[in-house]
Design an enzyme around this catalytic site. Structure first.
Site, PDB file in Angstrom:
ATOM      1  N   ASP A 526     -12.101   5.230   0.060  1.00 15.09           N
ATOM      2  CA  ASP A 526     -12.655   4.096  -0.675  1.00 15.09           C
ATOM      3  C   ASP A 526     -12.055   2.788  -0.194  1.00 15.09           C
ATOM      4  O   ASP A 526     -10.986   2.754   0.403  1.00 15.09           O
ATOM      5  CB  ASP A 526     -12.381   4.264  -2.171  1.00 15.09           C
ATOM      6  N   GLU A 527     -12.741   1.720  -0.462  1.00 17.98           N
ATOM      7  CA  GLU A 527     -12.252   0.347  -0.265  1.00 17.98           C
ATOM      8  C   GLU A 527     -11.620   0.134   1.110  1.00 17.98           C
ATOM      9  O   GLU A 527     -10.545  -0.456   1.240  1.00 17.98           O
ATOM     10  CB  GLU A 527     -11.232  -0.010  -1.367  1.00 17.98           C
TER      11      GLU A 527
END
Length: 846
Positions: A526-527
């Site tokens: 993620d991210e």
């Protein structure tokens, strides 16, 4: 010199006899200077150019009158989790180090003046809505001395509540300036009168007869004699190994080997994890689909037996879970939490029939798992201390205590992990480890750079390069969402994959040693920041594979997932990264954790990825981010980027089988009644696999805070993961729901809530006995015509009050009482040992 370096690394003071004059002077300054942090305005205008929303805060420094001249120009380093976009000071300049670590330095020619008070205005990006976001352990740095934490910025533990406090953070009391952050934001603080109205609207809890939580599919009372367990039980198991039942049987506090016969029989005709529990005629019978079903039956029996004090009236329960995946995610990376805390949570998971433990063991701020082949991961990556070179530890982030012995530092040894696996195995709980990659990987990167330098210095160039995670020629500039510029693995070099293969193989070996094969590994994914655009290795690989930069993260996930599949391990990851992959390049079995909000993309992500045939685990913040605050209140802890308040009713009311319908119950993050649509309908035959609670630990530095943020919300999630909600309408593809939509019957919801609240009231006593420091919600209270009226969120807890604010003896509230002036109130635990946070109500408050 060795003693000085050791003290620097440990964050401890040198003996007086060994201190230099500069060190002694710095110690005195750090111990005596005043430090105050305050939020002044969340509606600041205008903001700096290019900034849409900002707030004004202030650091106040009070310099002692006897300031030693040797330390008149220190650096002040402090944590600030919002991005700083400007400061206002005639005396100080500011710069960012990395992440949330910032520095104030005196302007050229300036020195601290004895006895003077300095006010430094700090303009931050966005809004600042909670005192809990104030980062402790600001510290001073001067040449020739080990850095020192400013004593005034240390945390404290409240002797009554046992909770951490931040004495240096000023109260936030001006709702007009600090709460309504824009004209469209309808959020209001949950003041005592508003809490009173909330609890009154929900109604009084129903006294339970059957107290089992989560609620069984069917529970029917019979007639006949009492079955008395107080004389002991005699277990007769057939088709289920006794070892699989040991932990569940231990939850029954009765002598084993004699007394009431307890027959446990395997019945393949029941649903997976299902059971039938029959109590009557002086005996107990459990029919179970499998060992998991038998354990669940025993846990239900333990809850009911505790309520009836071992003398059970006839009862038949038939039960099975709605979802096979019922999980809890614990972040040990940002701030470490003890093995004992994890073990305690495993037992509570089993008590409430949760069966997946997702351990987040690696992130930017820490690596928390011993990998003996790569000792620097924990020697360096598991600690934050005063070492600007990051050779012995990482620099402080998130207000970390720089003492190497602090509870927020540390890691799980292999022995610790094996102990956790054994505890989970005994309770039928799968452990899913995670080291977030390719972003969120700064701790691993810095640790492997130390390894690289060590082996390079020893002449082992090949060894030095073997596990290096960055490419020296990569000049890409980026900032992650958490403000790091160096936290992303290079996905185009082989060292990254050798590193991950080694970590995975060692973790798999530990699982095998524990007799609990590694079934699922969570990649993270993620991210990921905009890295790699100037990486020579990536340019070469993109040219060879005909890829664009935006496809590199997906390449990493696809490659790692394929490697996991070859090992017989299923890949899991967060939905944003997983959604960028090519389904054709992914294994057949994939788990995606959906972490967008109901109003910010969860429905499209969940349905779109379920339509790929993946296992969808709802981890949405509106339901399951338990690091979000319980209520919009500046004295409640937790981040609030996704929700201003996730209280037990919101979790209890969630409808996982009809995601758009949650728009009927949940406003958006600005408390607006924003409709929720179904942009990607769920294909026929596709469904949600389960639910997972998340507890991220950026602001959680103690185990007591973990308990506070998880409980009692986790009981609500356990209920929804196990039982279907009768107010949940059938899913209709493409339907849109607005707040208050009549298709979701709020009357049924509140009726069911009252029964649930009654069972929670019983469960709180069980949590007390287990040593779980659950949240005691402040009472709802109002003063009307000179009379105090108060309500608590759950039964089983008592309300106490006293006149004034902070004065007088506490009295037990038993009903409306005449008062004059302000009144302070708090709730006390069901065992009477622990009070909650107090609030004050005044005549005329609303």
């Amino acid at each position: 010199m060795r003693r000085l370096l050791l003290a620097l690394a440990l964050g401890t003071a040198l003996p007086a006899s060994a201190q230099t004059p500069a060190q002694a002077a710095l110690d005195r300054l750090a111990g005596t200077m005043g430090y105050r942090f305050a939020i002044l305005d969340n509606r600041l205008t205008p903001c700096p150019a290019g900034v849409a929303a900002c707030f004004r805060s202030e650091i106040t420094l009070t310099i002692p009158a006897d300031l030693p001249p040797a330390v008149a120009a220190p650096e002040l380093r402090f944590g600030f989790v919002s991005r700083i976009v400007g400061i206002d000071s005639e005396d100080f300049d500011w710069r960012l180090v990395n992440g949330d670590l910032n520095v104030l330095t005196l302007k050229p020619g300036r020195r601290l003046e004895p006895g003077k008070t300095y006010r430094i205005g700090i303009i931050g990006l966005g809004r600042y809505l909670s005192r809990a976001h104030g980062m402790p352990n600001a510290h001073l740095v001067v040449a020739g001395a080990a850095p020192r934490v400013i004593a005034a910025t240390r945390t404290r533990i409240d002797p009554d509540t046992g909770l951490e406090t931040l004495p240096f953070v000023a109260p936030m009391t001006d709702e007009a300036k600090l709460a309504p952050v824009s004209a469209e934001d309808r959020t209001r603080w949950l003041t005592p009168p508003r809490a009173y109205a909330r609890y009154a609207e929900r109604g009084a809890a129903t006294a339970p007869d059957v107290v089992v939580l989560p609620k069984p599919v069917s529970a029917v009372r019979g007639t006949g004699a009492i079955t008395d367990l107080t004389g002991g039980i005699r277990v007769i198991a057939s088709g289920i190994a006794p070892g699989d039942l040991r932990a569940a049987l231990a939850a029954l506090p009765y002598a084993k080997g004699r007394g009431v016969p307890l027959a446990i029989t395997r019945k393949a005709s029941l649903k997976p994890e299902g059971y039938r529990l029959t109590i009557g005629d002086g005996r107990i019978a459990i029919d179970a689909a499998d060992a998991a079903g038998a354990r669940h039956a025993l846990r239900s029996l333990a809850q009911q037996a505790a309520q009836e004090r071992g003398r059970l009236r006839p009862l038949t329960i038939e039960d099975a879970p709605r979802y096979a995946f019922r999980g809890l995610h614990i972040d040990l990376a940002r701030n470490f939490h003890s093995r004992a805390e994890v073990e305690k949570l495993i037992e509570q998971m089993a008590a409430y029939k949760l069966n997946k433990l997702h351990l987040h063991l690696g992130d930017d701020e820490g690596w928390r798992m011993q990998i003996r082949a790569l000792p620097e991961l924990t020697d360096v990556g598991a600690y934050r201390c005063f070492d600007a070179t990051e050779t012995t530890c990482l620099q402080p982030q998130l207000g970390a205590d720089p003492d190497r012995r602090a509870a927020t530092n540390g890691y799980l040894s292999q022995a610790d992990y094996l102990t956790i696996l054994a505890a989970a195995k005994a309770r039928g709980i799968e452990v899913i480890p995670s080291f977030d990659m390719p972003g969120h990987s700064r701790a691993a990167i810095r640790a492997m750079e130390v390894r690289h330098r060590r082996l390079q210095a020893a002449g082992d160039r090949a060894g030095a390069e073997r596990y290096r995670l960055v490419e020296p020629g990569d000049t890409t500039a980026y900032r992650s969402i958490q403000n790091y510029d160096d936290n992303t693995l290079n996905v185009c070099i082989e060292g990254t994959y050798r590193f991950l293969d080694t970590v995975l193989d060692k973790m798999a070996a530990l699982h095998a040693k524990a007799g609990m094969p590694l079934k699922t590994y969570h990649i993270g994914a993620d991210e990921t920041a905009g890295a790699w655009s100037r990486s020579p290795a990536c340019r070469t690989m993109m040219a060879a594979r005909k890829l664009e930069p935006k496809q590199l993260s997906a390449y990493f996930i696809e490659r790692v997932s394929a490697g996991l599949a070859k090992r017989g391990i299923s890949a899991a990851g967060w939905s944003d990264g997983m959604g960028h992959t090519d389904p054709a390049a992914m294994p057949a079995r994939v788990q995606s954790n959906i972490w967008s909000g109901v109003h910010t993309g969860a429905i499209a992500e969940a349905h779109g990825q379920a339509n790929r045939g993946w296992d969808i685990v709802l981890s949405v913040p509106d339901l399951a981010y338990f690091d979000m605050p319980y209520a919009p209140d500046p004295d409640e802890g937790g981040y609030d980027w996704a929700s201003r308040g996730v209280d037990p009713l919101q979790v209890f009311g969630f409808m996982p089988g009809n995601l758009p319908a949650n728009g009927a119950l949940i406003p958006d993050n600005l408390a607006r009644p924003t409709p929720v649509a179904d942009p990607i309908p769920l294909a026929q035959g596709r469904a949600i696999a389960g639910l997972q609670a998340q507890l991220w630990s950026e602001t959680l530095r103690t185990d007591a805070q973990v308990d506070y943020m998880l409980f009692p919300r986790l009981l609500s999630l356990a209920e929804r993961a196990w039982s279907a909600a009768p107010w949940e309408p059938a899913y209709v593809p493409g339907a849109t729901y607005a707040l208050g939509d009549a298709r979701v019957d709020r009357g049924v919801l509140l009726s069911e809530w009252r029964g649930f609240a009654g069972r929670v009231g019983v469960a709180l006593g069980q949590l007390d006995r287990a040593g779980v420091a659950y949240r005691l919600a402040p009472p709802g209270a109002r003063i009307t015509a000179g009379r105090l009226e108060a309500l608590s969120e759950f039964p089983g807890t008592t309300i106490e009050y006293r006149a004034g604010a902070g004065a007088g003896a506490w009295q037990r509230y038993t009903g409306p009482v005449a008062v004059s002036g302000p009144v302070e109130l708090r709730t006390r635990s069901s065992d009477g040992r622990r009070p909650g946070r107090s609030v004050t109500v005044r005549p005329g408050d609303e």
